[in-house]
Structure formats: structure tokens, C-alpha cells
Design an enzyme around this catalytic site. Structure first.
Site, PDB file in Angstrom:
ATOM      1  N   CYS A   1      -1.595   9.200   2.974  1.00 17.62           N
ATOM      2  CA  CYS A   1      -1.297   8.658   1.642  1.00 17.62           C
ATOM      3  C   CYS A   1      -2.416   8.951   0.649  1.00 17.62           C
ATOM      4  O   CYS A   1      -2.176   8.997  -0.559  1.00 17.62           O
ATOM      5  CB  CYS A   1      -1.032   7.162   1.719  1.00 17.62           C
ATOM      6  SG  CYS A   1      -2.414   6.193   2.367  1.00 17.62           S
TER       7      CYS A   1
ATOM      8  N   GLU B   1       0.894  -1.169   0.000  1.00 18.78           N
ATOM      9  CA  GLU B   1       0.000   0.000   0.000  1.00 18.78           C
ATOM     10  C   GLU B   1       0.920   1.203   0.000  1.00 18.78           C
ATOM     11  O   GLU B   1       1.505   1.547   1.026  1.00 18.78           O
ATOM     12  CB  GLU B   1      -0.907  -0.039   1.237  1.00 18.78           C
ATOM     13  CG  GLU B   1      -2.086   0.905   1.152  1.00 18.78           C
ATOM     14  CD  GLU B   1      -1.751   2.298   1.651  1.00 18.78           C
ATOM     15  OE1 GLU B   1      -1.402   3.159   0.810  1.00 18.78           O
ATOM     16  OE2 GLU B   1      -1.831   2.535   2.854  1.00 18.78           O
TER      17      GLU B   1
END
Length: 454
Positions: free
Chosen positions: A229, A195
Site C-alpha cells: 500500500c 488504512e
């Protein structure tokens, strides 16, 4: 060895108790590591999502673990053959977590890890040493070392950790580090879930509600001071709407954060290195012709303050040679790029790396469909930002440079499980009927000819 549902449920119960008992201790540790972060924000963005994920897995894992019936090839099903998929634990999962959400990025994936019957080793970030020390101290009070073990240390320990022969690794962090993780895992042929991140764009259609756009983009950009993110990285806006959008974002930021330095709700940049990096992006953009608008409603003295807090910087007249348009920002800097149309915005997104998130604002369903069909990203939120990650029943992950694989909910259970195919043969001599048994003859030729029919 099989891992019963009772054992899995017990482990999840202990993980829930661990967070309930010590959630506020972790809030204090996060704030110390950052220099300041609101306890309420840590509860909302780290502790609550972790508890929700664990409880969702506890509720549904029995159904997920039942396996799936599949259809045997015709005519074997008619003759009594059976086919199914069974889900088994993979074994030991290595969890390598980042600093920006240092509890959630351990415990949210842990829901799938534990529900699937695995054990885990955790490497927290060295950039949040107090959080890491708390994990190291408290986890043994709830789990045997053979169930969950915590390993702390710097980059050298992280490298050694990634080289261990895990049965699966999940890494959350920068794309550059993700490449090293994948290279290390390749030596053991360890499957990885990465990720990562990248530059998540906001595409603004002409039908967008600009007041909602401004408020929601501002909230997503200034939460955790942009150290997310999935934070909206830059805006792609119609040149005729650009000035109006910038004005509304400034107004939204001022309303949410009328002050910043002593505002408990606003987060500091995590360390001096990241603060210097963001300052360099600003200087680089200014030197290359950008217009910088600093949203500082109380006219506070950030340069003279003993603080790493940084106000929102709206960066206008951007060009692709600026660092702020090349690198993932991870801070409260918001470039606004003017485009001629939504189609031009789509083309711009497609000319760059595929992002972890993409955000579209607009009421035009045909235009929305065009954005969804013509772009590829890890996930999409329509008429807001970030929210798709909060849906436990949606797979979460990136694509290409923004990551690979996904987790959350049932998708996480499957990621951390081995899907084993099980076929039960009928009592009929299938090989003879299908012409597979030597000596080959008319039945063989008939089976081959059947396959070649269009």
C-alpha cells in the site's frame, strides 16, 4: 470489567509465542498463496514487524495505561479539584486484514488491541486461503475464543463480519472496500480505523542523490512485486533529469534481480485477476502513447512461463488519461512523470487525492520544508520510501481517501482505548461561587461579564 496489566501481558506473551512457534509455517503458507514469495521476505515484512510491535507494546503499555493528569478550569484547581483521563478497553475489536501482508496486517494492529485490554475477532483475506486456514487452525491453540476468534470466508462473510456491532473496527485494504466498511459500521455507530492506500508519489528535487534515489525507489517498488500500500506509485522528476533517473533505476533493478523467474527473492503477483489487471494497465498506457521499458536483464520468457511473475515496467511519457495514473497500481509498474520544478510537482500532488505516503528526495532543507508544509499525506519518508511505517513510535494511517485514524505504538493503544474523562469536585460549593445556583444574582452577572472580556 477492568482488564489487568497482567492479563494483557499474558495475551501479548501468547501472541509472541504464536508467531515464534509458527512463523515459518506462515512463510510457507504465504508462498503457496502467492504462487511464490521468499520466506526471508515474509519474515522481514510480516513476522518481524509483528514481533517488534508486540514486544514494544509489552514494554511500554504500563506507562501508556497510567492515564494523564489534566488541569481543572481556573480557579477550581486552586480549590482542590482534580481532572484526569483514564484509558479503558473498548471491548471487542474487529480486524479485517488484506492479502498483501496477511500476517502482519493482523498481528501489528493486534499489539495495540491487546495492550489496550481488548479482545478481537479477525477476518483474514479470502485471497490468501492457506494463511487464513492456518490462523483458523492455530489461534485456538493459544487463545480462548473469547479472547481472539478467527472468521474465514469470502466477500459475503466479510460483509456480514463488518455489520457486527463491534466496539471498533480496523480495516486495511482498498479505498473502494473501505467505503463499504464505513457504511456498514455506521449502522452500529462503530468507530473505524481505515488504512487504505492510493497513489503515493515520489518528488525528486534537483539536489537529490540520484544513485541513492534509484536504489531506494527500486527496492520499494520491487519488494513484494510492488504489492504494498505504501509502494512508491509514481515519480515526479525534473524533465532534465528524467533520462538519467530512468537509466539508474534500470541499473538498480538489474543489480538486485539479475534474473526473475527462478529468483527466490522475487515475488509473484498474487492471482490471475491481479496479473490481468496490471497487464491491462500496461496495454492502456501503451495505446495512449506511453513508452514502456521492461527491465528484464536475463531476457527471460515471461509470456511462455507458467508463472505470474512480472518484471519491472518503467512507464515514460505518461498522461493523466492513462489508468496507470488514475488507479493505485499495486504491482511492479513505475510511471515517471516529467515536471518543470518541485513546485509544479507539489501542485500536481495537491490536485489529486491525498496519498497514504509521500516521498521527497533532496538535500535542500528549504525545499524539503516546502514539500512538507504544502502537501498533506498520511506520512512522509525523506530520502527513502516506506520506512516511516517501520517506526513503532510514529502514528501510521492515511488521510481522506487514503484512510482515517492511525495506530502503532502509543497511538495504537489510544486508538483502541476509550479515553474517559474523570473530574473530582472540590469540597467548596462551586456552583454558588460561580453564580450557577438559582436564584441568579450579582455573582451570576459577574461570571457572565468575566467571560465576555476580550
Amino acid at each position: 470489567m477492568p482488564v489487568s496489566l497482567d492479563v494483557r501481558r499474558d495475551r501479548i506473551d501468547r501472541a509472541v509465542a504464536f508467531l515464534v512457534d509458527h512463523g515459518r509455517d506462515f512463510c510457507a503458507a504465504v508462498s503457496e498463496d502467492f504462487g511464490h514469495r521468499s520466506h526471508d521476505m515474509t519474515l522481514m515484512t510480516d513476522i518481524n514487524p509483528s514481533l517488534n510491535a508486540l514486544k514494544d507494546a509489552r514494554k511500554h503499555m504500563a506507562a501508556w495505561a497510567r492515564g494523564e493528569k489534566r488541569k481543572p478550569m481556573f480557579p477550581l484547581g486552586l480549590l482542590g479539584a482534580k481532572a484526569r483521563v483514564e484509558y479503558q478497553p473498548k471491548g471487542v475489536v474487529g480486524v479485517i486484514a488484506p492479502w498483501n501482508f496477511p500476517i502482519g496486517m493482523v498481528m501489528v494492529p493486534m499489539a495495540g488491541v491487546l495492550a489496550a485490554g481488548n479482545r478481537a475477532m479477525v477476518k483474514p483475506s479470502e485471497f490468501t486461503p492457506r494463511v487464513s486456514a492456518l490462523f483458523e487452525e492455530l489461534i485456538p491453540q493459544y487463545f480462548d475464543a473469547k479472547e481472539i476468534a478467527v472468521v474465514t470466508g469470502g466477500a459475503d462473510i466479510g460483509q456480514a463480519f463488518s455489520e457486527l456491532p463491534f466496539d471498533h473496527i480496523i480495516f486495511t485494504g482498498a479505498t473502494s472496500i473501505g467505503r463499504h466498511i464505513m457504511r456498514a459500521a455506521a449502522a452500529n455507530l462503530t468507530p473505524v480505523t481505515l488504512e487504505l492506500g492510493g497513489k503515493s508519489p515520489v518528488i525528486v528535487g534537483p539536489s537529490a542523490d540520484l544513485d541513492k534515489l534509484a536504489e531506494r525507489v527500486t527496492l520499494g517498488k520491487m519488494m513484494n512485486a510492488g504489492q504494498i500500500c505504501l509502494a512508491p506509485d509514481y515519480l515526479l522528476v525534473d524533465e532534465r533529469q528524467e533520462a538519467d533517473i530512468v537509466g539508474k533505476i534500470k541499473a538498480s533493478a538489474s543489480a538486485m534481480y539479475p534474473t526473475l523467474l527462478d529468483n527466490d527473492d522475487y515475488t509473484s503477483i498474487v492471482n490471475d485477476g491481479h496479473h490481468a489487471r496490471l497487464s491491462d494497465y500496461i496495454d492502456d498506457a501503451r495505446a495512449k502513447g506511453a513508452e514502456i521499458e521492461i527491465v528484464n536483464p536475463a531476457n527471460e520468457d515471461f509470456a511462455g512461463a507458467n508463472s505470474r511473475k512480472m518484471p519491472l515496467h518503467i512507464i515514460r511519457n505518461v498522461s493523466d488519461d492513462m489508468k496507470v495514473m488514475q488507479e493505485e497500481i499495486f504491482g511492479p509498474l513505475l510511471p515517471v512523470k516529467k515536471v518543470a520544478s518541485v513546485d509544479a510537482a507539489i501542485d500536481y500532488v495537491n490536485a489529486h487525492d491525498r496519498p497514504l505516503g509521500l516521498y521527497y528526495f533532496g538535500a535542500d532543507k528549504a525545499e524539503e520544508r516546502r514539500v512538507l508544509d504544502r502537501t498533506i499525506s498520511g506520512g512522509v519518508t525523506v530520502n527513502d520510501v516506506i520506512f516511516h511505517v517501520a517506526m513503532d513510535d510514529l502514528p501510521f494511517g492515511g488521510v481522506g481517501p487514503s484512510g482515517m485514524g492511525h495506530y502503532h505504538g502509543q497511538d495504537g493503544f489510544k486508538t483502541f482505548s476509550h479515553a474517559k474523562s474523570v473530574y473530582r469536585q472540590t469540597g467548596v460549593d462551586v456552583a454558588k461561587l460561580a453564580g450557577m445556583k438559582p436564584p441568579y444574582g450579582p455573582a451570576t452577572k459577574k461570571a457572565i461579564a468575566q467571560s465576555f472580556k476580550k
